[in-house]
Design an enzyme around this catalytic site. Structure first.
Site, PDB file in Angstrom:
ATOM      1  N   TYR A 451       0.724  -0.987   0.069  1.00 29.25           N
ATOM      2  CA  TYR A 451       0.147  -0.182  -0.042  1.00 29.25           C
ATOM      3  C   TYR A 451       0.766   1.089   0.026  1.00 29.25           C
ATOM      4  CZ  TYR A 451      -3.744  -3.276   1.231  1.00 29.25           C
ATOM      5  OH  TYR A 451      -4.602  -4.323   1.004  1.00 29.25           O
ATOM      6  N   HIS A 456      -4.559   6.270  -0.078  1.00 27.10           N
ATOM      7  CA  HIS A 456      -5.052   6.058   1.111  1.00 27.10           C
ATOM      8  C   HIS A 456      -3.893   6.043   2.270  1.00 27.10           C
ATOM      9  CE1 HIS A 456      -8.833   5.203   2.705  1.00 27.10           C
ATOM     10  NE2 HIS A 456      -8.873   3.905   2.768  1.00 27.10           N
ATOM     11  N   ASN A 504      -9.801   1.203   7.645  1.00 26.72           N
ATOM     12  CA  ASN A 504     -11.109   1.225   7.981  1.00 26.72           C
ATOM     13  C   ASN A 504     -11.387   0.663   9.212  1.00 26.72           C
ATOM     14  OD1 ASN A 504     -11.330   2.220   5.400  1.00 26.72           O
ATOM     15  ND2 ASN A 504     -12.427   0.553   4.502  1.00 26.72           N
TER      16      ASN A 504
END
Length: 617
Positions: A451, A456, A504
């Protein structure tokens, strides 16, 4: 003998002091309740669904004014008193769940609440041994409805025959909900085929509506209808009430979706497990769409059969809808009677939760949908999720604490055994002063190199940029909650923190570290990506909604701070991603053409954090 006698005197004095303190708190709560002349109080009772209804109702009522509810499932008398004494004077609506633990126990809670609106959800077999019959349970809970003034409103489940009988106990207005043809707010259809959330088709005053929610399971149609009914009773339009429900998210431990870093999806329904509610699990699993369905069952309650007959019966039913069924707890081996033979591996049983963890650690795989159903006080099944993403050192069975393990100071297994009832999360540490507390600067992002350089992860990248500016002698340290770096910035002690959970679901990690390091909630700063701001633009915000950012939503939920938190919004929007969906945007790596703007955004964010720390002194 002398020492024992002294200890007994001390224990007696401690008990009397505790009772005196409780009496003072109750008196304070009654006086404060009486002073809130402009505040509407809403009471919710029933055998199941109270907490979910309360949380949904809070979301609905926020549409027209400041609204508060009691924390978590803390619904005993002293919990209600604490919730009332903490209310601000300008609160417009207060939603309280009113429980009963035996005959007569609801009386003081009802008198303290004195509701203007009251809802009765479902009558079930909870506490059946204490009451003797479901009719007696209904009579006890009906005291909340009886307490309504004539100007009040009772929001009642028309489909429950025991609740229908309650109507005669009040002169207040009545708003009926349910599938019955004569219900005011009528449910026409409910669907919840995971991964789709619950969708209801309703009729009200001759018009038809579609209500899309953020919760899972058709059985939650009842709490949703009750929450909409409460909104209508409070004066909202049905359109606004439906929007309020759509903005709500699952209550912790009640049909709550949690996805771990290996893309195993857990459905937490692990707060309590009365046997009579198990059909909801069967229905959900039967309709869910997943590569593989796994059911993990802990301790069941409120059943009439012997355990030796009940657990095999439950196991057979679960195997009709799940590919793998795992029982955990003292009755787990009884369930294995339902095996089809010695080589039947589709049904497993473990008396110790740690053994279940070791099995599931190797067994679960990407794409699995795993439902946890158990009694939190007895099982603490959430450890099966926590242990997949952090160190869990406490595997005590039936510790008696009724709080979830991610909010327990003993989760790391420090060798201390506390036999007292757990306090609410808000009372864990003394937050009366912030002077000695360091700042916690949280950089949001997904853990793992896969990531890196994605929008994000801009929050985590901001922290990396800050760390670089501090010099090479500062190193990141692995902790159970993620990675931290301790430093001094602008004469302030700070802890830079990158949570170890997916963005999240990072809230529990932020809250756990905050508590362990004794950090005041007002000294948390969060850096996060913002898709509404152009790349390189940065904004400082001190409060407000999560604006759809699920990482912020997770933190707000874990801290219970209604969005009152300093955050640095780091823009990630570019002309190349404006036509794509948000998930594709935030998980796609930046291009080489974006590098200069990315660097500019990181530098601005670092400076903004320094300015904020300098301004606070």
């Amino acid at each position: 003998m002398k020492i024992n006698f002294i200890d007994r005197i001390k224990a007696g004095l401690d008990w009397r002091y505790k009772k005196l303190q409780e009496s003072i708190k109750l008196m304070h709560a009654k006086l404060w309740r009486a002073s809130l002349k402009e505040t509407k109080f809403i009471g919710i009772t029933g055998s199941v669904g109270k907490t979910t209804t309360k949380d949904l109702a809070v979301s609905v009522l926020k549409k027209c004014g400041k609204t508060k509810g009691n924390a978590l499932s803390l619904n005993y008398l002293i919990d209600i008193a604490k919730a009332i004494t903490e209310l601000p004077r300008n609160v417009r609506f207060v939603v309280l769940e009113i429980a009963t633990s035996g005959p007569g126990t609801i009386d003081d809670r009802v008198q303290l609440c004195r509701p203007d609106i009251a809802a009765m959800i479902v009558i079930g077999r909870d506490h059946i041994k204490k009451f003797g019959s479901m009719e007696a349970i209904a009579e006890e809970k009906a005291k909340l409805i009886s307490a309504l003034p004539e100007t009040g409103t009772a929001v009642l489940n028309r489909d429950d025959p025991l609740i229908r009988n309650v109507a005669a106990k009040t002169k207040a207005q009545k708003l009926w909900f349910g599938r019955s043809e004569d219900a005011d707010l009528r449910l026409l259809e409910a669907t919840s085929n995971y991964p789709e959330t619950l969708v209801l088709k309703l009729s009200y005053e001759g018009r038809y509506y579609t209500c899309k929610t953020g919760v899972y399971g058709t059985h939650l149609a009842v709490p949703v209808l009750a929450a909409i009914g409460i909104g209508l009773a409070a004066g909202l339009s049905i359109e606004d009430a439906i929007v309020g429900v759509a903005n709500a998210r699952p209550t912790t431990g009640r049909m709550q979706i949690v996805t771990d870093i290996e893309d195993v999806t857990f459905l937490r329904d692990d707060y309590k497990a009365p046997h009579w509610t198990l059909q909801t699990v069967l229905d959900f699993m039967a309709n869910a769409k997943a590569e593989r369905k796994v059911a993990i069952i802990g301790t069941l309650s409120d059943y009439s059969l012997s355990a030796s007959k009940l657990y095999p019966k439950v196991a057979r039913k679960l195997r009709e809808v799940a590919d793998l069924v795992v029982f955990v707890g003292p009755h787990a081996l009884r369930a294995l009677k339902a095996r089809n033979g010695e080589d039947d591996i589709g049904l497993q049983g473990f008396t110790q939760i740690r053994d279940a963890h070791r099995f599931l650690e190797k067994e679960l795989r990407q794409g699995d949908l795993v439902i946890l159903k158990g009694s939190n006080r007895a099982d603490h099944l959430v450890r099966l999720i926590l242990a997949r993403q952090q160190h869990v050192g406490c595997w005590i069975a039936n510790c008696g604490k009724n709080r979830f393990c991610d909010r327990c100071e003993f989760i790391e297994g420090n060798g201390v055994v506390d036999t007292q009832v757990c306090l609410p999360a808000e009372t864990d540490i003394d937050l009366s002063t912030t002077a000695s507390s360091p700042y916690l600067i949280v950089g949001l992002g997904n853990p793992g190199t896969a990531y890196d350089d994605t929008p994000h992860n801009m929050g985590a990248a901001v922290l990396d940029r800050l760390a670089q500016s501090l010099g090479n002698d500062k190193e990141w340290v692995d902790v159970p909650e993620g990675k931290i770096l301790q430093a001094n910035i602008e004469k302030s002690d700070v802890i830079l923190f990158k949570p170890g959970a997916m963005i999240n679901h990072c809230g529990s990690m932020v809250d756990a570290l905050r508590r362990r390091m004794s950090i005041h909630p007002q000294k948390i700063i969060v850096a996060h990506d913002d898709i509404d701001l152009p790349l390189s633009e940065v904004r400082l915000k001190y409060s407000g909604s999560d604006s759809g950012h699920k990482g912020l939503r997770s933190i707000f939920s874990a801290l219970g701070n209604d969005g009152f938190m300093t955050r640095v919004r780091v823009g990630v929007h570019t002309s190349n991603n404006m036509d794509h969906d948000s998930r594709a945007i935030v998980l796609k790596r930046f291009s080489e053409d974006d590098s200069s703007l990315v660097n500019a955004g990181l530098e601005k964010s670092s400076s903004l954090i320094r300015d904020a720390l300098n301004a606070r002194g």
